[in-house]
Design an enzyme around this catalytic site. Sequence first.
Site, short mmCIF file in Angstrom:
data_model
loop_
_atom_site.label_atom_id
_atom_site.label_comp_id
_atom_site.label_asym_id
_atom_site.label_seq_id
_atom_site.Cartn_x
_atom_site.Cartn_y
_atom_site.Cartn_z
N LYS A 223 -27.02 -10.97 17.43
CA LYS A 223 -26.49 -12.14 16.71
C LYS A 223 -26.67 -11.92 15.22
O LYS A 223 -27.42 -12.64 14.55
CB LYS A 223 -27.23 -13.39 17.17
CG LYS A 223 -26.98 -13.73 18.63
CD LYS A 223 -27.81 -14.93 19.02
CE LYS A 223 -27.74 -15.12 20.54
NZ LYS A 223 -28.85 -15.89 21.07
N ASP B 275 -34.13 -2.48 18.48
CA ASP B 275 -33.55 -3.81 18.78
C ASP B 275 -32.30 -4.00 17.93
O ASP B 275 -32.36 -3.92 16.71
CB ASP B 275 -34.57 -4.90 18.46
CG ASP B 275 -35.84 -4.76 19.29
OD1 ASP B 275 -35.74 -4.81 20.52
OD2 ASP B 275 -36.92 -4.58 18.70
N ASP C 6 -27.27 1.54 22.60
CA ASP C 6 -26.20 1.20 23.54
C ASP C 6 -25.25 0.19 22.88
O ASP C 6 -24.24 -0.18 23.45
CB ASP C 6 -26.79 0.54 24.80
CG ASP C 6 -27.36 -0.83 24.48
OD1 ASP C 6 -28.23 -0.91 23.59
OD2 ASP C 6 -26.89 -1.83 25.05
#
Length: 191
Positions: free
Chosen positions: A103, A99, A136
């Site tokens: 932010k 993950d 990614d």
Amino acid sequence: MIEVLTNEYRLLSLPADAESVELDMGCGKGKFTLELAQRYPKRLVLASDVMLGRLRRIEQKVLHQKIPNVRLLRAESAQLVRFQLPWRSVDRIHILCPDPWPKEDKRPLRRLVSTQFLCTLPRVLKPGGTLHLSTDHQPYFEAWQEMLAKLPFFTPDPGAIADVRDLKTDFELQWEAQGKSVGHLAFRLGN
Ligand SMILES: C[S@@+](CC[C@H](N)C(=O)[O-])C[C@H]1O[C@@H](n2cnc3c(N)ncnc32)[C@H](O)[C@@H]1O
């Protein structure tokens, strides 16, 4: 009152006869784990994740497909590396599409891969072992490159993942279906 969080523990001894030990850290739905284990039956593949439901679904596949060389660990990645895995026990660690917590201004501490985390990996990686990372998320990718360039005990070694470069994780396939590209990095512990 202290509650019991899990009700069953089984001690896992790493078999001495395994050709090598691979760790798929944050394995998710386990596509990479299962394909790696099936392709290389003499290797032991450890798959870890915090989400029990995901591990249970992988377990069903392991049992159904009779894959003997997978072990499933419900474990938080940083804890696994710092406290749970034996010293110098793993040949290769895969951290694939973790993950990115984009932010980062609000969640700087939630990203798994930090310099501090990378510095704990030599505890569990065998000398000459490999760290394999993919994402990614370009800012995360660049942050990894910057961090790893400053750590003298890791040496870039793209060839060290040649045998698995065609294996895709569930997330990698998902990102590619959306037209995104996933970058991979490989570093060797030592010179
Ligand atoms: C974005 S998914 C990627 C899953 C898989 N590697 C893939 O590429 O398809 C991240 C996975 O890491 C697990 N995860 C996130 N943080 C974790 C942590 N600190 N310790 C262990 N697992 C974690 C999540 O439960 C999730 O399954």
